[in-house]
Write a protein that holds these residues in place. Structure first.
Motif, short mmCIF file in Angstrom:
data_model
loop_
_atom_site.label_atom_id
_atom_site.label_comp_id
_atom_site.label_asym_id
_atom_site.label_seq_id
_atom_site.Cartn_x
_atom_site.Cartn_y
_atom_site.Cartn_z
N LYS A 57 36.09 -22.12 -33.39
CA LYS A 57 34.87 -20.92 -33.33
C LYS A 57 33.46 -21.31 -34.07
O LYS A 57 33.51 -22.21 -34.86
N TYR A 58 32.46 -20.99 -33.54
CA TYR A 58 31.19 -21.20 -33.88
C TYR A 58 30.58 -19.99 -34.70
O TYR A 58 30.99 -18.98 -34.11
N VAL A 59 29.60 -20.19 -35.49
CA VAL A 59 29.06 -19.04 -36.04
C VAL A 59 27.48 -19.09 -36.09
O VAL A 59 27.16 -20.30 -36.43
N ASP A 60 26.55 -18.33 -35.71
CA ASP A 60 25.33 -18.47 -35.53
C ASP A 60 24.68 -17.78 -37.05
O ASP A 60 24.82 -16.93 -37.37
N THR A 61 24.07 -19.02 -37.83
CA THR A 61 23.56 -18.68 -39.24
C THR A 61 22.18 -18.80 -39.03
O THR A 61 21.55 -19.25 -38.08
N PRO A 62 21.30 -18.46 -40.19
CA PRO A 62 19.86 -18.36 -40.25
C PRO A 62 19.53 -19.95 -40.01
O PRO A 62 18.50 -20.33 -39.92
N TYR A 63 20.45 -20.83 -40.39
CA TYR A 63 20.36 -22.25 -40.48
C TYR A 63 20.56 -22.98 -39.29
O TYR A 63 21.01 -24.17 -39.55
N GLY A 64 20.85 -22.17 -38.21
CA GLY A 64 21.56 -22.90 -36.84
C GLY A 64 22.98 -22.59 -36.69
O GLY A 64 23.56 -21.74 -37.52
N THR A 65 23.46 -23.01 -35.47
CA THR A 65 24.92 -22.48 -34.94
C THR A 65 25.66 -23.61 -35.80
O THR A 65 25.64 -24.96 -35.84
N LYS A 66 26.96 -23.18 -36.45
CA LYS A 66 27.73 -23.92 -37.18
C LYS A 66 29.02 -23.86 -36.69
O LYS A 66 29.41 -22.59 -36.50
N LEU A 67 29.93 -24.99 -36.63
CA LEU A 67 31.32 -24.73 -36.50
C LEU A 67 31.93 -24.30 -37.55
O LEU A 67 31.50 -24.64 -38.81
N ILE A 68 32.85 -23.29 -37.58
CA ILE A 68 33.11 -22.68 -39.11
C ILE A 68 33.88 -23.66 -39.63
O ILE A 68 33.74 -23.58 -40.97
N LYS A 69 34.41 -24.65 -39.34
CA LYS A 69 35.07 -25.48 -40.08
C LYS A 69 34.19 -26.57 -41.08
O LYS A 69 34.62 -26.93 -42.01
N GLU A 70 32.92 -26.40 -40.68
CA GLU A 70 32.06 -27.04 -41.46
C GLU A 70 31.91 -26.60 -42.78
O GLU A 70 31.28 -27.31 -43.72
N PHE A 71 32.41 -25.45 -43.15
CA PHE A 71 32.26 -24.78 -44.53
C PHE A 71 33.27 -25.02 -45.34
O PHE A 71 33.31 -24.88 -46.32
N PHE A 72 34.39 -25.96 -44.91
CA PHE A 72 35.40 -26.27 -45.45
C PHE A 72 35.27 -27.77 -45.84
O PHE A 72 34.57 -28.45 -45.38
N SER A 73 35.90 -28.21 -46.88
CA SER A 73 35.77 -29.59 -47.45
C SER A 73 36.93 -30.30 -47.38
O SER A 73 37.05 -31.40 -48.14
N GLU A 74 38.03 -30.02 -46.82
CA GLU A 74 39.23 -30.80 -46.96
C GLU A 74 39.23 -31.35 -45.38
O GLU A 74 39.47 -30.62 -44.49
N SER A 75 39.35 -32.61 -45.28
CA SER A 75 39.49 -33.52 -44.20
C SER A 75 38.82 -32.81 -42.87
O SER A 75 39.40 -32.95 -41.75
N MET A 76 37.69 -31.96 -43.02
CA MET A 76 36.97 -31.42 -42.24
C MET A 76 36.07 -32.40 -41.78
O MET A 76 35.16 -32.85 -42.67
#
Length: 145
Positions: A57-76
């Motif tokens: 899943k993607y999320v639209d943020t004020p800083y652009g569209t991000k893949l939700i997994k980008e907010f995690f820091s384990e082997s993502m």
């Protein structure tokens, strides 16, 4: 279907709360180390469920569209195949070196200690590797009189 939307909503709400500083500033250096288990525990769901949501899943943020997994820091990984946490650590490393005293530049050991204080426990040799990847010379070569 309703359950899927609820899971997505709960996951994203929890991530936004956890990564509040990032969402307020848009600065990736404000991303906290976060693993799937942190969010799974928070919302009372299985790690595999959160993983499935984060991976697709993607999320639209004020800083652009991000893949939700980008907010995690384990082997993502990001689009370059780099771990998100690696990208984050390199940004912090650049910032810290940019702000150091040029008369007394920080050694890799000192940089490792500073990163550990900021919540990134990485070894001195890893600091050296990242510094080299950033084309930043060793401390003695950064010294200016």
């Amino acid at each position: 279907h309703k359950q899927c939307l609820l899971t997505l909503f709960m996951t994203m709400s929890s991530i936004m709360y956890y990564q509040k500083e990032y969402f307020l500033t848009g600065d990736e250096r404000n991303l906290r180390p976060m693993i799937l288990k942190d969010i799974a525990d928070e919302i009372g769901m299985d790690v595999s469920t959160v993983s499935r949501v984060a991976n697709s899943k993607y999320v639209d943020t004020p800083y652009g569209t991000k893949l939700i997994k980008e907010f995690f820091s384990e082997s993502m990984t990001n689009s370059d195949g780099e771990e998100v946490s690696t990208r984050e650590i390199k940004k912090i490393l650049e910032t810290v070196i940019g702000e150091e005293s040029k008369r007394k530049p920080l050694t890799d050991q000192k940089l490792a200690e500073l990163l550990k204080e900021k919540g990134y426990p990485i070894a001195r040799r890893t600091v050296a590797k990242y510094r080299e990847q950033l084309d930043i010379p060793v401390a003695r070569l950064r010294k200016e009189i």
